[in-house]
Enzyme design. Structure first.
Site, PDB file in Angstrom:
ATOM      1  CG  HIS A 118      39.838  -4.675   1.564  1.00 54.52           C
ATOM      2  ND1 HIS A 118      41.123  -4.265   1.806  1.00 54.52           N
ATOM      3  CD2 HIS A 118      39.136  -3.551   1.307  1.00 54.52           C
ATOM      4  CE1 HIS A 118      41.188  -2.943   1.712  1.00 54.52           C
ATOM      5  NE2 HIS A 118      39.990  -2.486   1.409  1.00 54.52           N
TER       6      HIS A 118
ATOM      7  CG  ASP B 256      38.542  -7.922   6.937  1.00 53.65           C
ATOM      8  OD1 ASP B 256      38.142  -7.030   7.720  1.00 53.65           O
ATOM      9  OD2 ASP B 256      38.957  -7.680   5.786  1.00 53.65           O
TER      10      ASP B 256
ATOM     11  CD  GLN C 118      33.086  -2.440   4.289  1.00 54.33           C
ATOM     12  OE1 GLN C 118      32.044  -1.861   4.620  1.00 54.33           O
ATOM     13  NE2 GLN C 118      34.111  -1.780   3.763  1.00 54.33           N
TER      14      GLN C 118
ATOM     15  CB  CYS D 213      40.899  -2.479  -1.776  1.00 55.46           C
ATOM     16  SG  CYS D 213      41.483  -0.809  -1.647  1.00 55.46           S
TER      17      CYS D 213
END
Ligand code: PLP
Lengths: 448, 118
Positions: A119, A197, A200, A379
């Protein structure tokens, strides 16, 4: 009945005269009644600033806020509560690491390893840092056939120069659950640190940061049924301790003189100013919800199993629904899925394109039927460049979605295909050129 | 408001008029819509304030491509100054539907390119 509308009040909304079918959960999830209530009751009953006053309200507010830290610590299996830092978003959590740890440790000629499926949040900040430091960005490639990361390349990609590896746990485009354990192990072998990250992943796959042994882990509150404006940074205590503050000002200090200051202990060192107190309190309710969902949602799984396994059962429900969605989508001619076509190592984030129907127009048609999907590059422009397309349509599932939702979406796809696919070849001869007046649509249009 | 679709949009999207390059253009410009990835490039041949020729290379959604197509067709032979005055309502008329707020940027992208070019 499941009483979903009671658990998630927004599901009562009518959109363009239709029942809302919300399939844009990877952008942001809807909020359960318990989250809305927690925030509402904070403002009605407990509102005060935290860590500052000795009055009752301030104590209550501080307790509610700090309780969330304990809940989040357990939720992701962190060793210490002070390893949980509240930020305004996943984006801010990543920027915090970039501009503290990254700024201190990345030097000229060093390498930062990312993937081709990040992202922009986990790409652009690293680009800026690399440019500033004359460091090099490298990328783990993604396979265009399996849509998995090509880990065979890891040996060449991770070198002694690698200072940091930053990888998404779950792709917000492909829906793939990445083999982060392997990447973390390979990175640690050369002494590099790893940021995962998990924007999600939170609420959709189990996360245990100690088992993963990652150095940093990032969550986005609003994607896991919590409010907007709150994110989480997990960092190993020894790293957070040696990092300089990110933002400075009130609350993050120990002692201030006119010309200097010393920093507060963790986690306060990284929580300058008055934070999003109500948002953090809302996040606690979201974590509670994920840990033990309402009985009405529980009914959708096997109740006994749910009692035994709690959250696991809901994840299984999501996985089964993903399988159903994939199966129904693959029956549609001209539909291409960008991502694995089975549920192994993937979640219910499914990007696709429909032949002859551009994603934005598909989204408009679906919206007219109450079905909310996302379109664009999500993104992740570099990934779309690699896929050779400008944009995709994307559905993303959450625990309140049902087979009926998928059916409504599939019916909408078919309707859009009928409505928007090419008309018969036009009467005019040259497809390249037509003069004004020759087209069949000119009559009656009179512009001032 | 939801976006409706007309046979005009369908027709012009699947068979865009004036699609391609002009070799003897006097003005050109590109515009892009980062939100949905629409891209358009306009070629204009302008003489004495008149649009003698117009062509475009447009990639994107139906609203964007169809707008470029209908506006090109409409603009040929007209005064540049008049075309630069066109707005969302005019495009809506040419397309035969009203444009929802979410799709305004798609519909006006080609006009933006014309403004930039001239
Ligand atoms: C993989 C990934 N990382 C980061 C983010 C940014 O999250 P936030 O909105 O909390 O800044 C998103 C949100 O779309 C995401 O999908």
């Amino acid at each position: 009945m499941f009483m979903l509308e009671k658990d998630f009040p927004i599901l009562n909304r009518k959109i363009n005269g239709h029942r809302l079918v919300y399939l844009d959960n990877a952008s942001t999830a809807q909020k359960p009644e318990s989250v809305i209530k927690a925030m509402d009751s904070f403002y009605r009953q407990h509102n005060a600033n935290i860590h500052r006053g000795i009055h009752t309200l301030s104590q209550e507010a501080t307790k509610l806020y700090e309780d969330t830290r304990d809940k989040v610590q357990k939720f992701i299996g962190a060793k210490h509560r002070e390893e949980i830092i509240f930020t305004s978003s996943a984006t801010e959590a990543i920027n915090l690491v970039v501009w503290t740890w990254g700024h201190d440790h990345v030097k000229r000629g060093d390498e930062i390893l990312l993937t081709e499926v990040e992202h922009h949040s986990n790409l652009v900040p690293w680009q800026i840092l690399a440019k500033k430091k004359n460091a090099k960005l490298k990328f783990i490639p993604v396979s265009l056939t399996t849509y998995n990361l090509q880990l065979t390349a890891l040996r060449q990609l991770i070198t002694k120069k690698t200072k940091l590896v930053a990888v998404n746990h779950v792709s917000n485009v492909l829906g793939t659950i990445n083999p982060v354990e392997k990447i973390i192990r390979a990175a640690h072998r050369v002494g590099a640190k790893v940021l995962i990250d998990g924007a999600q992943a939170g609420g959709h796959v189990p996360v245990n940061v100690q088992k993963l042994d990652c150095d940093f882990y990032v969550l986005s509150g609003h994607k896991m049924y919590g409010p907007t404006g709150v994110g989480v940074l997990y960092g190993k205590k020894e790293l957070l301790n040696e990092m300089p503050p990110y933002r400075s000002g009130g609350h993050m200090i120990k002692k201030v003189n006119l010309n200097s200051a010393t920093w507060a202990e963790l986690p306060h060192k990284f929580e300058a100013g008055t934070g999003n107190i109500s948002g953090v309190i809302g996040l606690e309710a979201a974590v509670d919800f994920l840990n033990s969902p309402n009985p009405s949602l529980a009914k959708r799984g096997t109740p006994s199993l749910l009692q035994r396994e709690g959250r696991g059962e809901l994840l299984k429900y999501e996985s089964n629904l993903t399988a159903y969605a994939l199966k129904q989508m693959l029956k549609i001619s001209g539909l291409k899925i960008y991502g694995p076509q089975n549920t192994k190592d993937r979640i219910g984030v499914i990007s696709f394109n429909l032949k002859n129907v551009p994603p934005h127009d598909l989204a408009s048609i679906l919206d007219s039927r109450g079905v909310a999907i996302r379109t664009g590059h999500h993104c992740a422009m570099p990934l779309h460049q690699k896929l050779g397309i400008e944009s995709t349509a994307r559905i993303s599932l959450a625990i309140y979605n049902t087979k009926e939702d998928i059916d409504a979406f599939i019916a909408g796809l078919k309707y859009a295909q009928r409505l928007l696919s090419p008309p018969r070849p036009p009467a005019w001869t040259s497809p390249k050129r037509s003069r004004a007046g020759e087209g069949e649509m000119k009559e009656g249009v009179n512009l001032p | 408001m939801t976006q409706s679709y007309s046979s005009i949009i369908k027709n012009h999207y699947h068979h865009p008029r004036d699609s391609g390059k002009l070799s003897d253009y006097t003005h050109t410009a590109e515009a892009l819509n980062p939100l949905c990835g629409d891209e358009t490039k306009v070629y204009l041949k302008i003489r004495k304030g008149l649009i003698e020729e117009i062509a475009h290379e447009t990639r994107g959604c139906m609203i964007c491509v169809a707008s470029a197509s209908v506006v090109s067709e409409y603009a040929r032979g007209k005064a540049l100054a008049a075309i630069k005055k066109l707005g969302l309502q005019d495009i809506a008329k040419l397309l035969g539907v009203s444009i929802s707020s979410a799709r305004t940027s798609c519909a006006t992208l080609f006009l933006e390119a014309i403004w930039k070019a001239s």
